[in-house]
Design a protein around this motif. Structure first.
Motif, PDB file in Angstrom:
ATOM      1  N   GLU A   1       0.826  -1.209   0.000  1.00  0.00           N
ATOM      2  CA  GLU A   1       0.000   0.000   0.000  1.00  0.00           C
ATOM      3  C   GLU A   1       0.858   1.256   0.000  1.00  0.00           C
ATOM      4  OE1 GLU A   1      -3.321   2.139   2.867  1.00  0.00           O
ATOM      5  OE2 GLU A   1      -3.380  -0.055   2.630  1.00  0.00           O
ATOM      6  N   LEU A   2       0.440   2.216  -0.813  1.00  0.00           N
ATOM      7  CA  LEU A   2       1.094   3.516  -0.893  1.00  0.00           C
ATOM      8  C   LEU A   2       0.359   4.515  -0.003  1.00  0.00           C
ATOM      9  CD1 LEU A   2       1.512   3.536  -4.772  1.00  0.00           C
ATOM     10  CD2 LEU A   2       3.297   3.021  -3.092  1.00  0.00           C
ATOM     11  N   ASN A   3       0.934   5.686   0.172  1.00  0.00           N
ATOM     12  CA  ASN A   3       0.337   6.684   1.056  1.00  0.00           C
ATOM     13  C   ASN A   3      -1.023   7.173   0.590  1.00  0.00           C
ATOM     14  OD1 ASN A   3       2.393   6.628   2.900  1.00  0.00           O
ATOM     15  ND2 ASN A   3       3.312   8.586   2.317  1.00  0.00           N
ATOM     16  N   ASP A   4      -1.312   7.037  -0.697  1.00  0.00           N
ATOM     17  CA  ASP A   4      -2.611   7.498  -1.192  1.00  0.00           C
ATOM     18  C   ASP A   4      -3.689   6.419  -1.070  1.00  0.00           C
ATOM     19  OD1 ASP A   4      -1.974   5.733  -3.215  1.00  0.00           O
ATOM     20  OD2 ASP A   4      -1.967   7.219  -4.822  1.00  0.00           O
ATOM     21  N   GLY A   5      -3.337   5.285  -0.447  1.00  0.00           N
ATOM     22  CA  GLY A   5      -4.310   4.226  -0.225  1.00  0.00           C
ATOM     23  C   GLY A   5      -4.360   3.170  -1.303  1.00  0.00           C
ATOM     24  N   ARG A   6      -3.719   3.430  -2.427  1.00  0.00           N
ATOM     25  CA  ARG A   6      -3.685   2.437  -3.498  1.00  0.00           C
ATOM     26  C   ARG A   6      -2.504   1.497  -3.299  1.00  0.00           C
ATOM     27  NH1 ARG A   6      -3.318   5.728  -8.928  1.00  0.00           N
ATOM     28  NH2 ARG A   6      -1.748   6.811  -7.679  1.00  0.00           N
ATOM     29  N   SER A   7      -2.613   0.303  -3.883  1.00  0.00           N
ATOM     30  CA  SER A   7      -1.447  -0.582  -3.941  1.00  0.00           C
ATOM     31  C   SER A   7      -0.577  -0.173  -5.121  1.00  0.00           C
ATOM     32  CB  SER A   7      -1.891  -2.037  -4.101  1.00  0.00           C
ATOM     33  OG  SER A   7      -2.530  -2.222  -5.361  1.00  0.00           O
ATOM     34  N   ILE A   8       0.651  -0.688  -5.130  1.00  0.00           N
ATOM     35  CA  ILE A   8       1.533  -0.426  -6.274  1.00  0.00           C
ATOM     36  C   ILE A   8       0.854  -0.859  -7.570  1.00  0.00           C
ATOM     37  CG2 ILE A   8       3.730  -1.027  -7.373  1.00  0.00           C
ATOM     38  CD1 ILE A   8       4.926  -1.361  -4.577  1.00  0.00           C
ATOM     39  N   MET A   9       0.270  -2.052  -7.570  1.00  0.00           N
ATOM     40  CA  MET A   9      -0.362  -2.549  -8.790  1.00  0.00           C
ATOM     41  C   MET A   9      -1.594  -1.728  -9.169  1.00  0.00           C
ATOM     42  SD  MET A   9      -1.493  -6.400  -9.895  1.00  0.00           S
ATOM     43  CE  MET A   9       0.231  -6.903 -10.044  1.00  0.00           C
ATOM     44  N   GLN A  10      -2.337  -1.232  -8.189  1.00  0.00           N
ATOM     45  CA  GLN A  10      -3.502  -0.411  -8.507  1.00  0.00           C
ATOM     46  C   GLN A  10      -3.080   0.870  -9.210  1.00  0.00           C
ATOM     47  OE1 GLN A  10      -7.029  -1.132  -7.976  1.00  0.00           O
ATOM     48  NE2 GLN A  10      -6.869   0.407  -9.602  1.00  0.00           N
ATOM     49  N   GLN A  11      -1.990   1.508  -8.738  1.00  0.00           N
ATOM     50  CA  GLN A  11      -1.557   2.737  -9.423  1.00  0.00           C
ATOM     51  C   GLN A  11      -1.061   2.422 -10.825  1.00  0.00           C
ATOM     52  OE1 GLN A  11       1.835   4.002 -10.148  1.00  0.00           O
ATOM     53  NE2 GLN A  11       2.659   1.983  -9.621  1.00  0.00           N
ATOM     54  N   GLN A  12      -0.463   1.241 -11.032  1.00  0.00           N
ATOM     55  CA  GLN A  12      -0.052   0.855 -12.379  1.00  0.00           C
ATOM     56  C   GLN A  12      -1.271   0.693 -13.282  1.00  0.00           C
ATOM     57  OE1 GLN A  12       2.373  -2.696 -11.799  1.00  0.00           O
ATOM     58  NE2 GLN A  12       4.233  -1.464 -11.778  1.00  0.00           N
ATOM     59  N   ARG A  13      -2.273  -0.007 -12.783  1.00  0.00           N
ATOM     60  CA  ARG A  13      -3.478  -0.223 -13.584  1.00  0.00           C
ATOM     61  C   ARG A  13      -4.209   1.090 -13.848  1.00  0.00           C
ATOM     62  NH1 ARG A  13      -5.656  -5.499 -13.736  1.00  0.00           N
ATOM     63  NH2 ARG A  13      -7.745  -4.648 -13.444  1.00  0.00           N
ATOM     64  N   ASP A  14      -4.221   1.988 -12.877  1.00  0.00           N
ATOM     65  CA  ASP A  14      -4.824   3.310 -13.102  1.00  0.00           C
ATOM     66  C   ASP A  14      -4.079   4.051 -14.200  1.00  0.00           C
ATOM     67  OD1 ASP A  14      -6.643   2.796 -11.087  1.00  0.00           O
ATOM     68  OD2 ASP A  14      -5.642   4.060  -9.591  1.00  0.00           O
ATOM     69  N   ASN A  15      -2.749   3.975 -14.179  1.00  0.00           N
ATOM     70  CA  ASN A  15      -1.948   4.636 -15.206  1.00  0.00           C
ATOM     71  C   ASN A  15      -2.198   4.025 -16.582  1.00  0.00           C
ATOM     72  OD1 ASN A  15      -0.854   6.187 -13.179  1.00  0.00           O
ATOM     73  ND2 ASN A  15       1.135   5.186 -13.165  1.00  0.00           N
ATOM     74  N   ILE A  16      -2.352   2.712 -16.623  1.00  0.00           N
ATOM     75  CA  ILE A  16      -2.634   2.031 -17.891  1.00  0.00           C
ATOM     76  C   ILE A  16      -3.978   2.487 -18.458  1.00  0.00           C
ATOM     77  CG2 ILE A  16      -3.237  -0.225 -18.890  1.00  0.00           C
ATOM     78  CD1 ILE A  16      -1.089  -1.406 -16.944  1.00  0.00           C
ATOM     79  N   ARG A  17      -4.986   2.544 -17.624  1.00  0.00           N
ATOM     80  CA  ARG A  17      -6.314   2.987 -18.093  1.00  0.00           C
ATOM     81  C   ARG A  17      -6.278   4.437 -18.549  1.00  0.00           C
ATOM     82  NH1 ARG A  17      -8.334  -0.097 -13.751  1.00  0.00           N
ATOM     83  NH2 ARG A  17      -8.453   1.783 -12.452  1.00  0.00           N
ATOM     84  N   ALA A  18      -5.540   5.280 -17.816  1.00  0.00           N
ATOM     85  CA  ALA A  18      -5.467   6.696 -18.187  1.00  0.00           C
ATOM     86  C   ALA A  18      -4.839   6.882 -19.564  1.00  0.00           C
ATOM     87  CB  ALA A  18      -4.674   7.465 -17.133  1.00  0.00           C
ATOM     88  N   ALA A  19      -3.840   6.050 -19.888  1.00  0.00           N
ATOM     89  CA  ALA A  19      -3.127   6.191 -21.162  1.00  0.00           C
ATOM     90  C   ALA A  19      -3.840   5.496 -22.314  1.00  0.00           C
ATOM     91  CB  ALA A  19      -1.707   5.638 -21.027  1.00  0.00           C
ATOM     92  N   PHE A  20      -4.398   4.306 -22.040  1.00  0.00           N
ATOM     93  CA  PHE A  20      -4.881   3.457 -23.136  1.00  0.00           C
ATOM     94  C   PHE A  20      -6.379   3.150 -23.085  1.00  0.00           C
ATOM     95  CE2 PHE A  20      -0.431   2.089 -22.182  1.00  0.00           C
ATOM     96  CZ  PHE A  20       0.154   2.686 -23.295  1.00  0.00           C
ATOM     97  N   GLY A  21      -7.063   3.666 -22.092  1.00  0.00           N
ATOM     98  CA  GLY A  21      -8.503   3.488 -22.022  1.00  0.00           C
ATOM     99  C   GLY A  21      -8.913   2.259 -21.230  1.00  0.00           C
TER     100      GLY A  21
END
Length: 230
Positions: free
Chosen positions: A26-46
């Motif tokens: 878990e990161l300080n923003d409450g997300r896991s490392i993998m969750q922030q990766q998946r969020d970044n993937i969705r932001a870039a590629f839909g």
């Protein structure tokens, strides 16, 4: 764009000293490392971007956390390194180009936005940071044409570090897979890239993100550093 995305999440991550797989940290923003990766993937590629995740150590905890992903299992996660985990993923993704990342990298969402033009042109690349060159990290050099020449932790005179986010084109994928199959079980996937460069003339461009953040979480100190950004 017709390509596949892979997250490598099979390792034990023993240096961080956590019971759960490192991507679930878990990161300080409450997300896991993998969750922030998946969020970044969705932001870039839909939202339709297809993610294949390689699991091994405590695989069920990652699958429970992200049941919508496609999974490839590396049952020998405790005996092999990222070269063999990635090979399994590439075998499962057909002939398409593949964007892959280590499952322990916390990175700026703009990194993947920068990658879009490379992927659209189906150009193989290695994401790099020239702001620092640490002895324990994967380093690189370039040839006269500006392509990656050497890529490993033992590179002498490295001009920067590899970040752990890379793309292999459809055309380069077969050669890369052959070399991933031949390298030692404990080799990192970078060894397969080096051999593909040396023996098959594969060209990989360095994609410089020195102005953005990307932190690979190996230790508690790395986690503190990553949390400065999120």
């Amino acid at each position: 764009m017709s390509f596949r995305i892979v997250i490598l999440a099979a390792g034990m991550g023993s240096r961080l000293g956590r019971a759960l797989p490192k991507p679930l940290t878990e990161l300080n923003d409450g997300r896991s490392i993998m969750q922030q990766q998946r969020d970044n993937i969705r932001a870039a590629f839909g939202p339709e971007a297809r993610v294949t995740t390689v699991v091994g150590y405590r695989a069920e905890t990652i699958i429970d956390a992200f049941p919508d992903a496609t999974y490839v299992h590396n049952e020998r996660y405790d005996q092999t390194n990222t070269s063999k985990s990635l090979l399994r993923a590439l075998q499962a993704t057909g002939k398409k180009g593949v964007l892959w990342m280590n499952g322990d990298v916390v990175f700026d969402p703009r990194v993947l936005g920068r990658a879009i033009s490379f992927i659209e042109q189906d150009v193989s690349f290695v994401t790099v940071n020239t702001a620092k060159v640490s002895d324990e990290e994967v380093k690189y050099t370039i040839d006269e044409a500006g392509h990656i020449a050497e890529l490993s932790k033992t590179v002498v005179g490295g001009i920067g570090e590899a970040v752990g986010i890379n793309y292999i084109s459809r055309a380069d994928k077969p050669a890369f897979m052959r070399h991933l199959a031949r390298v030692d079980d404990q080799d990192y996937f970078e060894r397969g890239l080096e051999l593909a460069i040396q023996h098959d003339g594969v060209n990989l461009l360095p994609m410089d993100i020195s102005d953005l953040y990307a932190v690979e979480i190996d230790t508690a100190e790395d986690l503190v550093h990553a949390n400065e950004y999120v």
